[in-house]
Design a protein around this motif. Sequence first.
Motif, PDB file in Angstrom:
ATOM      1  N   ARG A   3       0.876  -0.967   0.044  1.00  0.00           N
ATOM      2  CA  ARG A   3      -0.062   0.112   0.052  1.00  0.00           C
ATOM      3  C   ARG A   3       0.713   1.299  -0.073  1.00  0.00           C
ATOM      4  O   ARG A   3       1.919   1.293   0.461  1.00  0.00           O
ATOM      5  CB  ARG A   3      -0.902  -0.057   1.280  1.00  0.00           C
ATOM      6  CG  ARG A   3      -1.885  -1.052   1.393  1.00  0.00           C
ATOM      7  CD  ARG A   3      -2.891  -0.952   0.074  1.00  0.00           C
ATOM      8  NE  ARG A   3      -4.024  -1.826   0.406  1.00  0.00           N
ATOM      9  CZ  ARG A   3      -5.105  -1.680  -0.664  1.00  0.00           C
ATOM     10  NH1 ARG A   3      -4.808  -1.294  -1.606  1.00  0.00           N
ATOM     11  NH2 ARG A   3      -5.943  -2.882  -0.341  1.00  0.00           N
ATOM     12  N   MET A  55     -10.540  -0.962  -7.589  1.00  0.00           N
ATOM     13  CA  MET A  55      -9.165  -0.158  -7.020  1.00  0.00           C
ATOM     14  C   MET A  55      -8.783  -1.030  -5.603  1.00  0.00           C
ATOM     15  O   MET A  55      -7.697  -1.003  -5.098  1.00  0.00           O
ATOM     16  CB  MET A  55      -9.536   0.879  -6.490  1.00  0.00           C
ATOM     17  CG  MET A  55      -9.557   2.128  -7.534  1.00  0.00           C
ATOM     18  SD  MET A  55      -9.726   3.988  -6.989  1.00  0.00           S
ATOM     19  CE  MET A  55      -8.463   4.011  -5.901  1.00  0.00           C
ATOM     20  N   HIS A  57     -10.035  -0.736  -2.621  1.00  0.00           N
ATOM     21  CA  HIS A  57      -9.925   0.153  -1.915  1.00  0.00           C
ATOM     22  C   HIS A  57     -11.424   0.819  -1.654  1.00  0.00           C
ATOM     23  O   HIS A  57     -11.894   1.387  -2.564  1.00  0.00           O
ATOM     24  CB  HIS A  57      -9.058   1.431  -2.161  1.00  0.00           C
ATOM     25  CG  HIS A  57      -8.430   2.227  -1.178  1.00  0.00           C
ATOM     26  ND1 HIS A  57      -7.952   2.116  -0.101  1.00  0.00           N
ATOM     27  CD2 HIS A  57      -8.843   3.825  -0.976  1.00  0.00           C
ATOM     28  CE1 HIS A  57      -7.660   2.985   0.824  1.00  0.00           C
ATOM     29  NE2 HIS A  57      -8.391   4.135   0.237  1.00  0.00           N
ATOM     30  N   SER A  74      -6.887   5.533   4.541  1.00  0.00           N
ATOM     31  CA  SER A  74      -5.943   4.329   4.124  1.00  0.00           C
ATOM     32  C   SER A  74      -5.755   3.529   5.643  1.00  0.00           C
ATOM     33  O   SER A  74      -4.719   4.026   6.221  1.00  0.00           O
ATOM     34  CB  SER A  74      -4.936   4.433   3.288  1.00  0.00           C
ATOM     35  OG  SER A  74      -5.278   4.643   2.114  1.00  0.00           O
ATOM     36  N   SER A  81      -3.622   8.379   1.954  1.00  0.00           N
ATOM     37  CA  SER A  81      -2.737   8.073   1.200  1.00  0.00           C
ATOM     38  C   SER A  81      -3.434   8.555  -0.498  1.00  0.00           C
ATOM     39  O   SER A  81      -4.246   8.883  -0.497  1.00  0.00           O
ATOM     40  CB  SER A  81      -2.400   6.337   1.135  1.00  0.00           C
ATOM     41  OG  SER A  81      -3.502   5.617   0.495  1.00  0.00           O
ATOM     42  N   GLU A  82      -2.293   8.027  -1.220  1.00  0.00           N
ATOM     43  CA  GLU A  82      -2.649   8.301  -2.579  1.00  0.00           C
ATOM     44  C   GLU A  82      -3.817   7.629  -3.087  1.00  0.00           C
ATOM     45  O   GLU A  82      -4.604   8.161  -3.909  1.00  0.00           O
ATOM     46  CB  GLU A  82      -1.395   8.305  -3.482  1.00  0.00           C
ATOM     47  CG  GLU A  82      -1.704   8.844  -4.900  1.00  0.00           C
ATOM     48  CD  GLU A  82      -2.136  10.091  -5.296  1.00  0.00           C
ATOM     49  OE1 GLU A  82      -2.790  10.307  -5.950  1.00  0.00           O
ATOM     50  OE2 GLU A  82      -1.500  11.084  -4.674  1.00  0.00           O
ATOM     51  N   LEU A  83      -4.037   6.498  -2.672  1.00  0.00           N
ATOM     52  CA  LEU A  83      -5.376   5.677  -3.014  1.00  0.00           C
ATOM     53  C   LEU A  83      -6.476   6.322  -2.443  1.00  0.00           C
ATOM     54  O   LEU A  83      -7.386   6.350  -3.464  1.00  0.00           O
ATOM     55  CB  LEU A  83      -5.202   4.549  -2.262  1.00  0.00           C
ATOM     56  CG  LEU A  83      -4.555   3.395  -2.861  1.00  0.00           C
ATOM     57  CD1 LEU A  83      -4.572   1.868  -1.848  1.00  0.00           C
ATOM     58  CD2 LEU A  83      -5.148   2.902  -4.199  1.00  0.00           C
ATOM     59  N   ASP A  84      -6.502   7.211  -1.516  1.00  0.00           N
ATOM     60  CA  ASP A  84      -7.576   7.889  -0.993  1.00  0.00           C
ATOM     61  C   ASP A  84      -7.967   8.936  -1.943  1.00  0.00           C
ATOM     62  O   ASP A  84      -9.007   9.256  -2.296  1.00  0.00           O
ATOM     63  CB  ASP A  84      -7.681   8.198   0.399  1.00  0.00           C
ATOM     64  CG  ASP A  84      -7.479   7.134   1.507  1.00  0.00           C
ATOM     65  OD1 ASP A  84      -8.396   6.330   1.413  1.00  0.00           O
ATOM     66  OD2 ASP A  84      -6.479   7.257   2.048  1.00  0.00           O
ATOM     67  N   GLU A  86      -7.068   9.046  -4.956  1.00  0.00           N
ATOM     68  CA  GLU A  86      -7.579   8.721  -6.502  1.00  0.00           C
ATOM     69  C   GLU A  86      -9.022   8.286  -6.376  1.00  0.00           C
ATOM     70  O   GLU A  86      -9.929   8.455  -7.147  1.00  0.00           O
ATOM     71  CB  GLU A  86      -6.734   7.490  -6.923  1.00  0.00           C
ATOM     72  CG  GLU A  86      -7.026   7.012  -8.068  1.00  0.00           C
ATOM     73  CD  GLU A  86      -7.081   7.898  -9.258  1.00  0.00           C
ATOM     74  OE1 GLU A  86      -7.696   7.399 -10.399  1.00  0.00           O
ATOM     75  OE2 GLU A  86      -6.523   8.878  -9.318  1.00  0.00           O
TER      76      GLU A  86
END
Length: 96
Positions: A3, A55, A57, A74, A81-84, A86
Amino acid sequence: MPRPPRLSPDSVTAALADLPLWSGNGDGIRRSVQLPSFRDAVAAIGAIADVAEEMDHHPDVDLRYRTLHLSLVSHSAGGVSELDLELARRIDALLP
């Protein structure tokens, strides 16, 4: 798959400038949206679920009649994080 790491508070603040419908800090970001009807809100949850599964996520979703309250964090990173970010961008593309 590892992650992404937790973003700094300054990075989250800068990113939120490009996500004006979201608020929050390094511990999590949030958005609420009112849809035209309960069915529209439920359909929006389905569309968000498709993106989240793609994703791998997943947001916290709270449905109150026709209002969705969305929270992103995250947990594995201990914050945003960058996932959130995106996922927030992709949710914005789905919702009014």
